[in-house]
Design a protein around this motif. Structure first.
Motif, PDB file in Angstrom:
ATOM      1  N   MET A  83       1.016  -1.638  -0.323  1.00 22.56           N
ATOM      2  CA  MET A  83       0.013   0.234   0.143  1.00 22.56           C
ATOM      3  C   MET A  83       1.019   1.580  -0.059  1.00 22.56           C
ATOM      4  O   MET A  83      -0.050   2.532  -0.140  1.00 22.56           O
ATOM      5  CB  MET A  83      -0.605   0.134   1.142  1.00 22.56           C
ATOM      6  N   HIS A  84       2.722   0.980   0.214  1.00 22.49           N
ATOM      7  CA  HIS A  84       2.527   1.996   0.586  1.00 22.49           C
ATOM      8  C   HIS A  84       3.774   3.101  -0.347  1.00 22.49           C
ATOM      9  O   HIS A  84       4.350   2.516  -1.532  1.00 22.49           O
ATOM     10  CB  HIS A  84       4.207   1.720   1.004  1.00 22.49           C
ATOM     11  N   ASP A  85       3.325   4.028  -0.663  1.00 23.44           N
ATOM     12  CA  ASP A  85       3.862   5.367  -2.463  1.00 23.44           C
ATOM     13  C   ASP A  85       4.105   6.434  -2.095  1.00 23.44           C
ATOM     14  O   ASP A  85       5.258   6.866  -2.917  1.00 23.44           O
ATOM     15  CB  ASP A  85       2.542   5.289  -3.032  1.00 23.44           C
ATOM     16  N   GLU A  86       4.892   5.706  -0.721  1.00 16.84           N
ATOM     17  CA  GLU A  86       6.348   7.252  -0.287  1.00 16.84           C
ATOM     18  C   GLU A  86       7.257   6.941  -0.843  1.00 16.84           C
ATOM     19  O   GLU A  86       8.056   6.068  -1.315  1.00 16.84           O
ATOM     20  CB  GLU A  86       5.887   7.431   1.448  1.00 16.84           C
ATOM     21  N   GLN A  87       7.979   8.840  -0.843  1.00 19.95           N
ATOM     22  CA  GLN A  87       8.800   8.169  -2.250  1.00 19.95           C
ATOM     23  C   GLN A  87       9.624   7.760  -1.531  1.00 19.95           C
ATOM     24  O   GLN A  87      10.283   6.733  -1.524  1.00 19.95           O
ATOM     25  CB  GLN A  87       9.437   9.828  -1.947  1.00 19.95           C
ATOM     26  N   GLU A  88      10.443   8.046  -0.106  1.00 16.53           N
ATOM     27  CA  GLU A  88      11.410   7.014   1.062  1.00 16.53           C
ATOM     28  C   GLU A  88      11.005   6.127   0.591  1.00 16.53           C
ATOM     29  O   GLU A  88      12.259   4.811   0.618  1.00 16.53           O
ATOM     30  CB  GLU A  88      11.603   7.628   2.330  1.00 16.53           C
ATOM     31  N   THR A  89       9.586   5.462   0.974  1.00 23.79           N
ATOM     32  CA  THR A  89       9.708   3.699   0.852  1.00 23.79           C
ATOM     33  C   THR A  89       9.493   3.307  -0.423  1.00 23.79           C
ATOM     34  O   THR A  89      10.800   1.931  -0.728  1.00 23.79           O
ATOM     35  CB  THR A  89       7.904   3.248   1.348  1.00 23.79           C
ATOM     36  N   ILE A  90       9.658   3.788  -1.765  1.00 22.38           N
ATOM     37  CA  ILE A  90      10.170   3.213  -2.519  1.00 22.38           C
ATOM     38  C   ILE A  90      11.278   2.979  -3.252  1.00 22.38           C
ATOM     39  O   ILE A  90      11.635   2.209  -3.520  1.00 22.38           O
ATOM     40  CB  ILE A  90       9.196   3.995  -4.221  1.00 22.38           C
ATOM     41  N   SER A  91      12.242   4.733  -2.718  1.00 24.16           N
ATOM     42  CA  SER A  91      13.758   4.599  -2.605  1.00 24.16           C
ATOM     43  C   SER A  91      14.467   3.302  -2.643  1.00 24.16           C
ATOM     44  O   SER A  91      15.092   2.558  -2.435  1.00 24.16           O
ATOM     45  CB  SER A  91      13.730   5.903  -2.539  1.00 24.16           C
ATOM     46  N   GLY A  92      14.072   3.572  -0.739  1.00 27.95           N
ATOM     47  CA  GLY A  92      14.820   2.301   0.148  1.00 27.95           C
ATOM     48  C   GLY A  92      14.423   1.045  -0.826  1.00 27.95           C
ATOM     49  O   GLY A  92      15.054  -0.287  -0.631  1.00 27.95           O
ATOM     50  N   VAL A 102       4.050  -3.325  -7.007  1.00 23.10           N
ATOM     51  CA  VAL A 102       2.417  -2.389  -7.529  1.00 23.10           C
ATOM     52  C   VAL A 102       1.749  -2.517  -6.521  1.00 23.10           C
ATOM     53  O   VAL A 102       2.731  -2.947  -5.097  1.00 23.10           O
ATOM     54  CB  VAL A 102       2.528  -3.790  -8.261  1.00 23.10           C
ATOM     55  N   LEU A 103       1.168  -1.576  -6.634  1.00 24.94           N
ATOM     56  CA  LEU A 103       0.522  -0.991  -5.123  1.00 24.94           C
ATOM     57  C   LEU A 103      -0.719  -1.733  -5.022  1.00 24.94           C
ATOM     58  O   LEU A 103      -1.172  -2.606  -6.063  1.00 24.94           O
ATOM     59  CB  LEU A 103      -0.071   0.600  -5.497  1.00 24.94           C
ATOM     60  N   LYS A 104      -1.213  -2.383  -3.864  1.00 27.66           N
ATOM     61  CA  LYS A 104      -2.579  -3.024  -3.514  1.00 27.66           C
ATOM     62  C   LYS A 104      -3.497  -2.206  -4.096  1.00 27.66           C
ATOM     63  O   LYS A 104      -5.205  -2.529  -4.686  1.00 27.66           O
ATOM     64  CB  LYS A 104      -2.307  -3.617  -2.636  1.00 27.66           C
ATOM     65  N   THR A 105      -3.640  -0.880  -4.597  1.00 25.04           N
ATOM     66  CA  THR A 105      -4.799  -0.495  -4.897  1.00 25.04           C
ATOM     67  C   THR A 105      -4.578  -0.331  -6.934  1.00 25.04           C
ATOM     68  O   THR A 105      -5.890  -0.004  -7.181  1.00 25.04           O
ATOM     69  CB  THR A 105      -5.021   1.158  -4.680  1.00 25.04           C
ATOM     70  N   ASP A 106      -3.630  -1.694  -7.374  1.00 30.10           N
ATOM     71  CA  ASP A 106      -3.337  -1.284  -8.502  1.00 30.10           C
ATOM     72  C   ASP A 106      -4.949  -3.037  -9.032  1.00 30.10           C
ATOM     73  O   ASP A 106      -4.824  -3.195  -7.933  1.00 30.10           O
ATOM     74  CB  ASP A 106      -2.194  -1.177  -9.226  1.00 30.10           C
ATOM     75  N   SER A 107      -5.032  -2.440  -9.870  1.00 32.25           N
ATOM     76  CA  SER A 107      -5.770  -3.771 -10.457  1.00 32.25           C
ATOM     77  C   SER A 107      -4.973  -5.196 -10.267  1.00 32.25           C
ATOM     78  O   SER A 107      -3.138  -4.908 -11.142  1.00 32.25           O
ATOM     79  CB  SER A 107      -6.064  -3.209 -11.729  1.00 32.25           C
ATOM     80  N   ALA A 108      -5.949  -6.219 -11.314  1.00 31.69           N
ATOM     81  CA  ALA A 108      -5.572  -7.047 -10.871  1.00 31.69           C
ATOM     82  C   ALA A 108      -4.511  -7.556 -12.238  1.00 31.69           C
ATOM     83  O   ALA A 108      -3.639  -8.462 -11.733  1.00 31.69           O
ATOM     84  CB  ALA A 108      -6.471  -8.546 -10.520  1.00 31.69           C
ATOM     85  N   HIS A 109      -4.715  -6.638 -13.411  1.00 35.93           N
ATOM     86  CA  HIS A 109      -4.016  -6.876 -14.505  1.00 35.93           C
ATOM     87  C   HIS A 109      -2.320  -6.712 -14.305  1.00 35.93           C
ATOM     88  O   HIS A 109      -1.249  -7.232 -14.534  1.00 35.93           O
ATOM     89  CB  HIS A 109      -4.726  -5.614 -15.353  1.00 35.93           C
ATOM     90  N   ASN A 110      -2.501  -5.577 -13.386  1.00 37.80           N
ATOM     91  CA  ASN A 110      -1.846  -4.793 -13.713  1.00 37.80           C
ATOM     92  C   ASN A 110      -0.390  -5.953 -11.820  1.00 37.80           C
ATOM     93  O   ASN A 110       0.502  -6.277 -12.461  1.00 37.80           O
ATOM     94  CB  ASN A 110      -1.452  -3.357 -11.966  1.00 37.80           C
ATOM     95  N   LEU A 111      -0.661  -6.664 -11.107  1.00 37.50           N
ATOM     96  CA  LEU A 111      -0.321  -7.152 -10.893  1.00 37.50           C
ATOM     97  C   LEU A 111       0.157  -8.463 -11.223  1.00 37.50           C
ATOM     98  O   LEU A 111       1.546  -9.408 -11.675  1.00 37.50           O
ATOM     99  CB  LEU A 111      -0.966  -8.629  -9.713  1.00 37.50           C
ATOM    100  N   GLU A 112      -0.639  -9.139 -12.280  1.00 38.55           N
ATOM    101  CA  GLU A 112      -0.404 -10.493 -13.786  1.00 38.55           C
ATOM    102  C   GLU A 112       0.957 -10.268 -14.052  1.00 38.55           C
ATOM    103  O   GLU A 112       1.931 -10.523 -14.273  1.00 38.55           O
ATOM    104  CB  GLU A 112      -1.508 -10.483 -14.256  1.00 38.55           C
TER     105      GLU A 112
END
Length: 211
Positions: A83-92, A102-112
């Motif tokens: 769920m985390h889309d903060e810049q420092e978390t992404i960079s880390g 991939v964010l959990k808010t994205d569609s199943a298509h993104n996960l696939e």
């Protein structure tokens, strides 16, 4: 056969991801874990092609697991699914060795699509993460504080934030108290904090633990 390991502390999330994988011909779930230590142990024994990790995992957070896998199982591609889309978390996460985000808010298509790309040894980032990466490249991204932590400091950091004393941390990591004190001091210095309470706030902000 593309073998995938799922690590998330929420059973419903694991079930949903598993459904996506099992519905795809040629893919299989080779293991499920509810905490980071279990995820690492399973990955090293099962040797999956793709490891799907949440970031906020008990016992060892996803960034710590990703770093260990980059070192001990470089053939596995790590996908951070969070769920985390903060810049420092992404960079880390990317610095830890993740090949996909991939964010959990994205569609199943993104996960696939992410699993497919990582299975073919190609990176994959959802649109939100791609925008961040583009912005970071254009604006010469500043290094996040988490990137400066060593693997051991990251482990100690999580245990501090979870309320463990130096003695408890030493026992859990099979290290001397003096060594733990050294890692603790380094972690707190890099986090820019002076007290355990401040460190807990830092850990929550960096998604090392859940609030």
């Amino acid at each position: 056969m593309l073998r995938v390991l799922i690590a998330d502390d929420h059973e419903l999330i694991r079930r949903g991801v598993s459904d996506v994988i099992e519905s795809h011909p040629g893919w299989e779930v080779c293991g499920e874990a509810s905490d980071g230590k279990q995820a690492l142990d399973l990955a090293l024994s099962e040797r999956p092609d793709v490891v799907i990790l949440d970031i906020s995992l008990p016992t060892m957070n996803g960034l710590g697991v990703a770093r260990r896998l980059r070192q001990d199982l470089p053939t596995a591609s790590v996908l951070l699914y969070t769920m985390h889309d903060e810049q420092e978390t992404i960079s880390g996460g990317l610095a830890a060795g993740a090949r996909g985000y991939v964010l959990k808010t994205d569609s199943a298509h993104n996960l696939e699509a992410a699993i497919s790309s990582l299975g073919a040894r190609r990176p994959y980032f959802s649109s939100t993460i791609s925008e961040f990466l583009l912005d970071a490249a254009v604006n010469d991204r500043k290094k996040s504080r988490l990137e400066s932590f060593t693997m051991r400091e990251l482990e100690v950091a999580q245990l501090i934030a979870e309320g463990n004393s130096n003695k408890q941390i030493a026992r859990k990591l099979a290290r001397s108290i003096k060594t733990v004190e050294s890692h603790r001091a380094a972690a707190m210095r890099k986090a820019g904090v002076r007290s355990a309470a401040e460190f807990v706030r830092f850990a929550i902000k960096q998604n090392l633990i859940e609030a």
